[in-house]
Enzyme design. Structure first.
Site, PDB file in Angstrom:
ATOM      1  N   SER A 152     -25.011   2.075  15.563  1.00  0.00           N
ATOM      2  CA  SER A 152     -24.462   1.191  16.723  1.00  0.00           C
ATOM      3  C   SER A 152     -25.612   0.912  17.677  1.00  0.00           C
ATOM      4  O   SER A 152     -26.654   1.781  17.626  1.00  0.00           O
ATOM      5  CB  SER A 152     -23.214   1.684  17.554  1.00  0.00           C
ATOM      6  N   TYR A 165     -18.053   8.569  21.121  1.00  0.00           N
ATOM      7  CA  TYR A 165     -18.430   7.490  20.365  1.00  0.00           C
ATOM      8  C   TYR A 165     -20.225   7.346  20.463  1.00  0.00           C
ATOM      9  O   TYR A 165     -20.944   7.462  19.560  1.00  0.00           O
ATOM     10  CB  TYR A 165     -18.095   6.386  20.547  1.00  0.00           C
TER      11      TYR A 165
HETATM   12  P1  NAD Z   1     -12.866  -1.259  11.757  1.00  0.00           P
HETATM   13  O1  NAD Z   1     -11.997  -0.248  12.706  1.00  0.00           O
HETATM   14  O2  NAD Z   1     -12.327  -2.512  11.049  1.00  0.00           O
HETATM   15  O3  NAD Z   1     -13.544  -0.169  10.519  1.00  0.00           O
HETATM   16  C1  NAD Z   1     -13.810   1.318  10.566  1.00  0.00           C
HETATM   17  C2  NAD Z   1     -13.123   1.620   9.441  1.00  0.00           C
HETATM   18  O4  NAD Z   1     -13.193   2.885   9.248  1.00  0.00           O
HETATM   19  C3  NAD Z   1     -11.423   1.126   9.176  1.00  0.00           C
HETATM   20  O5  NAD Z   1     -11.327   0.618   7.788  1.00  0.00           O
HETATM   21  C4  NAD Z   1     -10.775   2.709   9.152  1.00  0.00           C
HETATM   22  O6  NAD Z   1      -9.632   2.725   8.452  1.00  0.00           O
HETATM   23  C5  NAD Z   1     -11.887   3.519   8.769  1.00  0.00           C
HETATM   24  N1  NAD Z   1     -11.837   4.882   8.807  1.00  0.00           N
HETATM   25  C6  NAD Z   1     -11.454   5.481  10.175  1.00  0.00           C
HETATM   26  N2  NAD Z   1     -11.355   6.786  10.048  1.00  0.00           N
HETATM   27  C7  NAD Z   1     -11.661   7.154   8.875  1.00  0.00           C
HETATM   28  C8  NAD Z   1     -11.502   8.334   8.126  1.00  0.00           C
HETATM   29  N3  NAD Z   1     -11.442   9.565   8.703  1.00  0.00           N
HETATM   30  N4  NAD Z   1     -11.972   8.405   6.873  1.00  0.00           N
HETATM   31  C9  NAD Z   1     -12.073   7.353   5.975  1.00  0.00           C
HETATM   32  N5  NAD Z   1     -12.309   5.743   6.843  1.00  0.00           N
HETATM   33  C10 NAD Z   1     -11.974   5.916   8.164  1.00  0.00           C
HETATM   34  O7  NAD Z   1     -14.385  -1.582  12.562  1.00  0.00           O
HETATM   35  P2  NAD Z   1     -15.685  -1.810  12.428  1.00  0.00           P
HETATM   36  O8  NAD Z   1     -16.256  -2.737  13.528  1.00  0.00           O
HETATM   37  O9  NAD Z   1     -15.837  -2.487  10.999  1.00  0.00           O
HETATM   38  O10 NAD Z   1     -16.488  -0.479  12.115  1.00  0.00           O
HETATM   39  C11 NAD Z   1     -17.119  -0.083  11.237  1.00  0.00           C
HETATM   40  C12 NAD Z   1     -18.428   0.767  11.399  1.00  0.00           C
HETATM   41  O11 NAD Z   1     -19.188  -0.125  12.274  1.00  0.00           O
HETATM   42  C13 NAD Z   1     -17.735   1.911  12.465  1.00  0.00           C
HETATM   43  O12 NAD Z   1     -18.755   2.983  12.173  1.00  0.00           O
HETATM   44  C14 NAD Z   1     -18.299   1.371  13.920  1.00  0.00           C
HETATM   45  O13 NAD Z   1     -18.819   2.495  14.574  1.00  0.00           O
HETATM   46  C15 NAD Z   1     -19.613   0.479  13.742  1.00  0.00           C
HETATM   47  N6  NAD Z   1     -19.712  -0.533  14.676  1.00  0.00           N
HETATM   48  C16 NAD Z   1     -19.142  -1.579  14.677  1.00  0.00           C
HETATM   49  C17 NAD Z   1     -19.421  -2.436  15.793  1.00  0.00           C
HETATM   50  C18 NAD Z   1     -18.583  -3.583  16.267  1.00  0.00           C
HETATM   51  O14 NAD Z   1     -18.592  -4.083  17.069  1.00  0.00           O
HETATM   52  N7  NAD Z   1     -17.370  -3.931  15.506  1.00  0.00           N
HETATM   53  C19 NAD Z   1     -20.322  -2.194  16.844  1.00  0.00           C
HETATM   54  C20 NAD Z   1     -21.163  -1.174  16.369  1.00  0.00           C
HETATM   55  C21 NAD Z   1     -20.986  -0.347  15.208  1.00  0.00           C
END
Ligand code: NAD
Length: 269
Positions: A152, A165
Site C-alpha cells: 500500500s 494496517y
Molecule cells: P478487498 O476487501 O476486496 O480484498 C481483500 C480480500 O482479502 C478479500 O477478498 C477478503 O476476503 C480477503 N481476505 C481477508 N482476510 C483473509 C484471510 N484471512 N485469508 C484469505 N483471504 C482473506 O479489498 P482490496 O482493495 O481488493 O484489497 C486487496 C489488497 O490491496 C489488500 O491487501 C489491501 O490492503 C491492498 N490495498 C488496497 C487499496 C485500496 O485502496 N483498495 C490500497 C492499498 C492497498
C-alpha cells in the site's frame, strides 16, 4: 507479457477487488490461476469464470486452468494445505501474489489487542506464511519464481487511525526486501506493489458515496482513484520475464499520492 504463459500463480484473497483483477489478468496472460478465498466460494467462482472467459473462448483449447482454494492465510495449517493443493493440481507454483488484506479504523490508543493481532496476522503473518511455503517448494524443485506482495502507499505514508494496517504494510516492505536479498541467488524475485486509493470493496465507505469519493480524489495529484485492473497490470509486469532484473522493489501505483501532494503549490519561500 513474456514468460507468463504456462506458469502457475496463487493469488490470495482473490474473490474480490484487486485480487480478483489480478487472477483475471494473469489468466489472460496464460497463467493457471489458483484462486484463494476465505469465506465466499460463489465470489471466488465468479473470479474463475471471468478469468476463464477473458483468457480464452474455449478453455480446453487454450489450456489455462483454474482452481478454487478455501483458506485463511493467517492459519499455518491452511497455508500449507493451500500450497500443497496447488502443487498437487498443477505440479508447481511459480508466482505467489500475497493480496489478502484487512483494515480496521480506531484511534491508536483504543485499538483492542485482538483487533491489532487480527490485522497483523492476516496482512503480515499471512504474507510471510504463504511466502515461506512457496519458497520451500521453489527451492525443492530448484526452480525460479516470483513473489509479489500487495502492499500500500501506507508502506511509507503513516496512516493515523489505521495503525495496525499502516505498520503491517510497513512490515511488508521489509518482508519484500529481506526475502529478495536472501533468495536472489536462487532466482526467486520478490517485489511489491503499493496501490493508492483504489475502487474496491475495502473502500466501500467512500466508493459508494459520490461526495466522499470526490473528497478522496481531491487529495490525489492525478485527480482520480485507481482501478483494480491498473494494479493487476503492474502485478503481471512484475511476475513476467519483462521484470527479470527487478527484485526487492515496491512499485507505487497511486496517481502521485506518494509525491507529497502538499508541495504541488509553493507554500514556503
Ligand atoms: P478487498 O476487501 O476486496 O480484498 C481483500 C480480500 O482479502 C478479500 O477478498 C477478503 O476476503 C480477503 N481476505 C481477508 N482476510 C483473509 C484471510 N484471512 N485469508 C484469505 N483471504 C482473506 O479489498 P482490496 O482493495 O481488493 O484489497 C486487496 C489488497 O490491496 C489488500 O491487501 C489491501 O490492503 C491492498 N490495498 C488496497 C487499496 C485500496 O485502496 N483498495 C490500497 C492499498 C492497498
Amino acid at each position: 507479457m513474456q514468460g507468463l504463459q504456462g506458469k502457475t500463480a496463487l493469488i490470495t484473497g482473490a474473490s474480490s477487488g484487486i485480487g480478483q483483477a489480478i487472477a483475471v489478468r494473469l489468466a489472460t496472460e496464460g497463467c493457471n490461476v489458483a484462486i484463494n478465498y476465505r469465506k465466499s466460494p460463489d465470489a471466488a467462482a465468479e473470479t474463475a469464470k471471468q478469468a476463464m472467459e477473458k483468457a480464452c473462448r474455449d478453455v480446453e483449447q487454450c489450456g489455462v486452468r483454474s482452481q478454487l482454494i478455501q483458506g485463511d492465510v493467517s492459519a499455518e495449517a491452511d497455508v500449507i494445505r493451500m500450497v500443497d493443493a496447488v502443487i498437487a493440481k498443477f505440479g508447481s507454483l511459480d508466482i505467489l501474489v500475497n493480496n489478502a488484506g484487512i483494515q480496521t479504523e480506531s484511534p491508536s490508543h483504543e485499538i483492542t489487542i485482538d483487533s491489532f493481532d487480527q490485522v497483523l496476522n492476516v496482512n503480515l503473518r499471512g504474507a510471510y506464511l504463504c511466502a515461506r511455503e512457496t519458497i520451500k517448494h521453489l527451492l525443492s524443485q530448484n526452480r525460479a519464481g516470483s513473489i509479489i506482495n500487495i502492499s500500500s502507499v501506507h508502506e511509507v505514508i503513516p496512516r493515523p487511525q489505521y495503525l495496525s494496517y499502516s505498520i503491517s504494510k510497513g512490515g511488508m516492505g521489509n518482508l519484500t526486501k529481506t526475502l529478495a536479498l536472501e533468495y536472489a541467488a536462487q532466482g526467486i524475485r520478490v517485489n511489491g506493489i503499493g496501490p493508492g486509493a483504489t475502487v474496491t470493496p475495502i473502500n466501500e465507505s467512500w466508493t459508494e458515496d459520490a461526495e466522499k469519493q470526490a473528497k478522496v480524489e481531491s487529495h490525489i495529484p492525478m485527480g482520480r482513484a485507481g482501478t483494480p485492473e491498473e494494479m493487476a497490470a503492474a502485478v503481471a509486469f512484475l511476475g513476467s520475464d519483462e521484470a527479470a532484473y527487478i527484485t526487492g522493489q515496491t512499485l507505487y501505483i497511486d496517481g502521485g499520492l506518494t509525491l507529497y501532494a502538499d508541495f504541488r503549490e509553493a507554500w514556503s519561500a
